[in-house]
Write a protein that holds these residues in place. Structure first.
Motif, PDB file in Angstrom:
ATOM      1  N   PRO A  32       0.796  -1.221   0.000  1.00  0.00           N
ATOM      2  CA  PRO A  32       0.000   0.000   0.000  1.00  0.00           C
ATOM      3  C   PRO A  32       0.827   1.269   0.000  1.00  0.00           C
ATOM      4  O   PRO A  32       0.297   2.347  -0.264  1.00  0.00           O
ATOM      5  CB  PRO A  32      -0.803  -0.120   1.293  1.00  0.00           C
ATOM      6  CG  PRO A  32       0.070  -0.936   2.177  1.00  0.00           C
ATOM      7  CD  PRO A  32       0.749  -1.925   1.284  1.00  0.00           C
ATOM      8  N   SER A  33       2.117   1.153   0.293  1.00  0.00           N
ATOM      9  CA  SER A  33       2.959   2.345   0.330  1.00  0.00           C
ATOM     10  C   SER A  33       4.410   1.926   0.187  1.00  0.00           C
ATOM     11  O   SER A  33       4.762   0.773   0.456  1.00  0.00           O
ATOM     12  CB  SER A  33       2.781   3.098   1.651  1.00  0.00           C
ATOM     13  OG  SER A  33       3.337   2.338   2.720  1.00  0.00           O
ATOM     14  N   PRO A  34       5.284   2.850  -0.214  1.00  0.00           N
ATOM     15  CA  PRO A  34       6.719   2.546  -0.171  1.00  0.00           C
ATOM     16  C   PRO A  34       7.139   2.275   1.267  1.00  0.00           C
ATOM     17  O   PRO A  34       6.535   2.770   2.208  1.00  0.00           O
ATOM     18  CB  PRO A  34       7.369   3.824  -0.716  1.00  0.00           C
ATOM     19  CG  PRO A  34       6.292   4.506  -1.488  1.00  0.00           C
ATOM     20  CD  PRO A  34       5.020   4.198  -0.758  1.00  0.00           C
ATOM     21  N   GLY A  35       8.170   1.483   1.440  1.00  0.00           N
ATOM     22  CA  GLY A  35       8.657   1.214   2.782  1.00  0.00           C
ATOM     23  C   GLY A  35       9.412  -0.093   2.859  1.00  0.00           C
ATOM     24  O   GLY A  35       9.696  -0.733   1.853  1.00  0.00           O
ATOM     25  N   THR A  36       9.707  -0.486   4.077  1.00  0.00           N
ATOM     26  CA  THR A  36      10.400  -1.740   4.335  1.00  0.00           C
ATOM     27  C   THR A  36       9.436  -2.689   5.018  1.00  0.00           C
ATOM     28  O   THR A  36       8.747  -2.315   5.970  1.00  0.00           O
ATOM     29  CB  THR A  36      11.625  -1.510   5.231  1.00  0.00           C
ATOM     30  OG1 THR A  36      12.527  -0.608   4.575  1.00  0.00           O
ATOM     31  CG2 THR A  36      12.359  -2.813   5.506  1.00  0.00           C
ATOM     32  N   TYR A  37       9.401  -3.917   4.537  1.00  0.00           N
ATOM     33  CA  TYR A  37       8.472  -4.917   5.026  1.00  0.00           C
ATOM     34  C   TYR A  37       9.227  -6.168   5.460  1.00  0.00           C
ATOM     35  O   TYR A  37      10.253  -6.526   4.885  1.00  0.00           O
ATOM     36  CB  TYR A  37       7.456  -5.294   3.944  1.00  0.00           C
ATOM     37  CG  TYR A  37       6.614  -4.136   3.495  1.00  0.00           C
ATOM     38  CD1 TYR A  37       5.391  -3.881   4.087  1.00  0.00           C
ATOM     39  CD2 TYR A  37       7.050  -3.281   2.478  1.00  0.00           C
ATOM     40  CE1 TYR A  37       4.611  -2.803   3.684  1.00  0.00           C
ATOM     41  CE2 TYR A  37       6.285  -2.206   2.077  1.00  0.00           C
ATOM     42  CZ  TYR A  37       5.066  -1.963   2.680  1.00  0.00           C
ATOM     43  OH  TYR A  37       4.310  -0.892   2.288  1.00  0.00           O
TER      44      TYR A  37
ATOM     45  N   PHE B 144      12.011 -12.829   5.560  1.00  0.00           N
ATOM     46  CA  PHE B 144      12.708 -11.974   4.605  1.00  0.00           C
ATOM     47  C   PHE B 144      12.449 -10.510   4.943  1.00  0.00           C
ATOM     48  O   PHE B 144      11.376 -10.149   5.417  1.00  0.00           O
ATOM     49  CB  PHE B 144      12.206 -12.211   3.176  1.00  0.00           C
ATOM     50  CG  PHE B 144      12.339 -13.626   2.693  1.00  0.00           C
ATOM     51  CD1 PHE B 144      13.447 -14.028   1.946  1.00  0.00           C
ATOM     52  CD2 PHE B 144      11.357 -14.566   2.982  1.00  0.00           C
ATOM     53  CE1 PHE B 144      13.561 -15.331   1.503  1.00  0.00           C
ATOM     54  CE2 PHE B 144      11.474 -15.878   2.547  1.00  0.00           C
ATOM     55  CZ  PHE B 144      12.579 -16.262   1.800  1.00  0.00           C
ATOM     56  N   THR B 145      13.428  -9.677   4.666  1.00  0.00           N
ATOM     57  CA  THR B 145      13.241  -8.231   4.703  1.00  0.00           C
ATOM     58  C   THR B 145      13.222  -7.730   3.265  1.00  0.00           C
ATOM     59  O   THR B 145      14.121  -8.057   2.484  1.00  0.00           O
ATOM     60  CB  THR B 145      14.366  -7.534   5.487  1.00  0.00           C
ATOM     61  OG1 THR B 145      14.375  -8.044   6.829  1.00  0.00           O
ATOM     62  CG2 THR B 145      14.161  -6.026   5.522  1.00  0.00           C
ATOM     63  N   VAL B 146      12.178  -6.974   2.926  1.00  0.00           N
ATOM     64  CA  VAL B 146      12.004  -6.479   1.564  1.00  0.00           C
ATOM     65  C   VAL B 146      11.812  -4.975   1.610  1.00  0.00           C
ATOM     66  O   VAL B 146      11.022  -4.461   2.407  1.00  0.00           O
ATOM     67  CB  VAL B 146      10.788  -7.138   0.887  1.00  0.00           C
ATOM     68  CG1 VAL B 146      10.531  -6.532  -0.483  1.00  0.00           C
ATOM     69  CG2 VAL B 146      10.996  -8.643   0.760  1.00  0.00           C
ATOM     70  N   THR B 147      12.544  -4.268   0.776  1.00  0.00           N
ATOM     71  CA  THR B 147      12.389  -2.817   0.667  1.00  0.00           C
ATOM     72  C   THR B 147      11.822  -2.483  -0.699  1.00  0.00           C
ATOM     73  O   THR B 147      12.247  -3.019  -1.713  1.00  0.00           O
ATOM     74  CB  THR B 147      13.736  -2.103   0.850  1.00  0.00           C
ATOM     75  OG1 THR B 147      14.274  -2.440   2.133  1.00  0.00           O
ATOM     76  CG2 THR B 147      13.566  -0.591   0.772  1.00  0.00           C
TER      77      THR B 147
ATOM     78  N   ALA C  66      11.038  -2.503  -8.412  1.00  0.00           N
ATOM     79  CA  ALA C  66      11.184  -3.810  -7.788  1.00  0.00           C
ATOM     80  C   ALA C  66      12.033  -3.684  -6.538  1.00  0.00           C
ATOM     81  O   ALA C  66      12.983  -2.910  -6.499  1.00  0.00           O
ATOM     82  CB  ALA C  66      11.833  -4.792  -8.763  1.00  0.00           C
ATOM     83  N   PRO C  67      11.709  -4.423  -5.477  1.00  0.00           N
ATOM     84  CA  PRO C  67      12.506  -4.341  -4.257  1.00  0.00           C
ATOM     85  C   PRO C  67      13.896  -4.907  -4.471  1.00  0.00           C
ATOM     86  O   PRO C  67      14.119  -5.742  -5.334  1.00  0.00           O
ATOM     87  CB  PRO C  67      11.708  -5.206  -3.268  1.00  0.00           C
ATOM     88  CG  PRO C  67      10.975  -6.165  -4.138  1.00  0.00           C
ATOM     89  CD  PRO C  67      10.652  -5.408  -5.396  1.00  0.00           C
TER      90      PRO C  67
END
Length: 328
Positions: free
Chosen positions: A275-280, A297-300, A306-307
């Motif tokens: 829903p928004s840019p960020g780190t997940y 996993f950490t995904v930015t 693409a992350p």
């Protein structure tokens, strides 16, 4: 929950049920204190029908002529749609302890009737604020509507609990509520694990491919191998070959997702929209040889790009250990 995968954080419907239960969304600051609902006898009295899809999140209703209020993603509110997550143990001790809670209706009465979805009446997640600890728990409900589950929280600090459920009331929709937990003691937060395309847990390697883009659907593909060989006999876990939880760094907005239709491995596919840019932080639950394991996993992501490093890694790239994740 639907069997397809749709994120419903800021969009009311997406390509699949990445929004049936694992929530990601726009940050709105800390979660408020639980509502002080009144106490009545324990009944199955049901509130009015929820106004909106709770997995899309809710904002305050707008007056006539006003612009619509921004929708809130799942898990950012302790009360929503007439229901409240009431913790009886908001400050559990570090180590092994027991959590007790209930879901209360608008009259303050404990809800006892729920719709079974993916094998459970209620799904319960606990994660540390630094996103290094993740617990997918399966609480047991007493006759009066009180839920109880053992939990092992490794250290002092801030945690957040999420309850994902659908009341059995006619016309009721799914709800994801979130509440803060505080484990007393000296606290040293850990840094968020680095972005990496692979995660290793108990000798299994899970590789993350695809893209996670804000405002645009994309496929996330997770491939499970062991000893360099693809795992082609994954076992159903809660009615699916894989479950994915996404928590956004900073506010722990929550999204519970289920895979697209497919076989028992090695690939498990999800359609997802951030829903928004960020780190997940992504947590994949999968079952093999009778044991459920979690790969993290950490995904930015940001700006529709693409992350970083979410495609299949090149030979020799480092893997990332799943860390402290468990099931009860």
């Amino acid at each position: 929950m639907n069997t397809g995968v749709k994120i419903t954080a800021f969009a009311a419907a997406l390509a699949a049920t990445f929004g049936t239960a694992y929530g990601v969304g726009k940050g709105i600051g800390p979660v408020g204190e639980p509502a002080r609902a009144g106490h009545g006898e324990h009944t199955d009295a049901q509130p009015e029908k929820a106004e909106e899809d709770p997995h899309a999140g809710h904002g305050e209703g707008a007056a006539e002529g006003d612009a619509p209020a921004a929708e809130l993603p799942g898990g950012l509110q302790v009360s929503e749609g007439g229901y409240t997550l009431a913790m009886e143990t908001p400050a559990p001790a570090a180590g092994k302890s027991v959590l007790k809670f209930s879901i209360k209706d608008a009259s303050g009465r404990k809800v006892r009737a729920f719709t079974t979805e993916h094998g459970k009446e209620l799904h319960f997640i606990v994660a540390s604020r630094d996103l290094n600890t993740f617990r997918h728990l399966h609480p047991v409900k007493a006759a009066d509507g009180t839920w109880t589950t053992p939990v092992d929280l490794p250290a002092a600090g801030g945690y957040k609990a999420f309850a994902d459920f659908k009341p059995a009331a006619p016309g009721a929709k799914g709800v994801t509520l979130g509440v803060d937990l505080s484990v007393p003691g000296a606290y040293t937060p850990k840094p968020l694990p680095a972005v990496a395309p692979t995660s290793t847990v108990d000798g299994y390697q899970v590789r993350l491919g695809g893209t996670l883009n804000p405002g645009r659907a994309g496929e996330l593909r997770l491939t499970v191998t062991k000893g360099g060989k693809p795992v082609t006999d994954l076992e159903p876990y809660l009615g699916a070959y894989g479950h994915l939880v996404a928590l956004r760094d900073g506010d722990l907005a929550y999204l519970h997702v289920h895979p697209n239709e497919g076989g028992p491995g090695p690939d498990v596919s999800f359609t997802a929209t951030a829903p928004s840019p960020g780190t997940y932080r992504l947590f994949l639950d999968f079952q093999h040889e009778g044991t459920v394991r979690t790969a993290a996993f950490t995904v930015t992501t940001g700006g529709g790009a693409a992350p970083a490093k979410t495609s299949v890694p090149a030979a020799g790239e480092a893997t990332h250990d799943a860390g402290d994740h468990a099931h009860s």
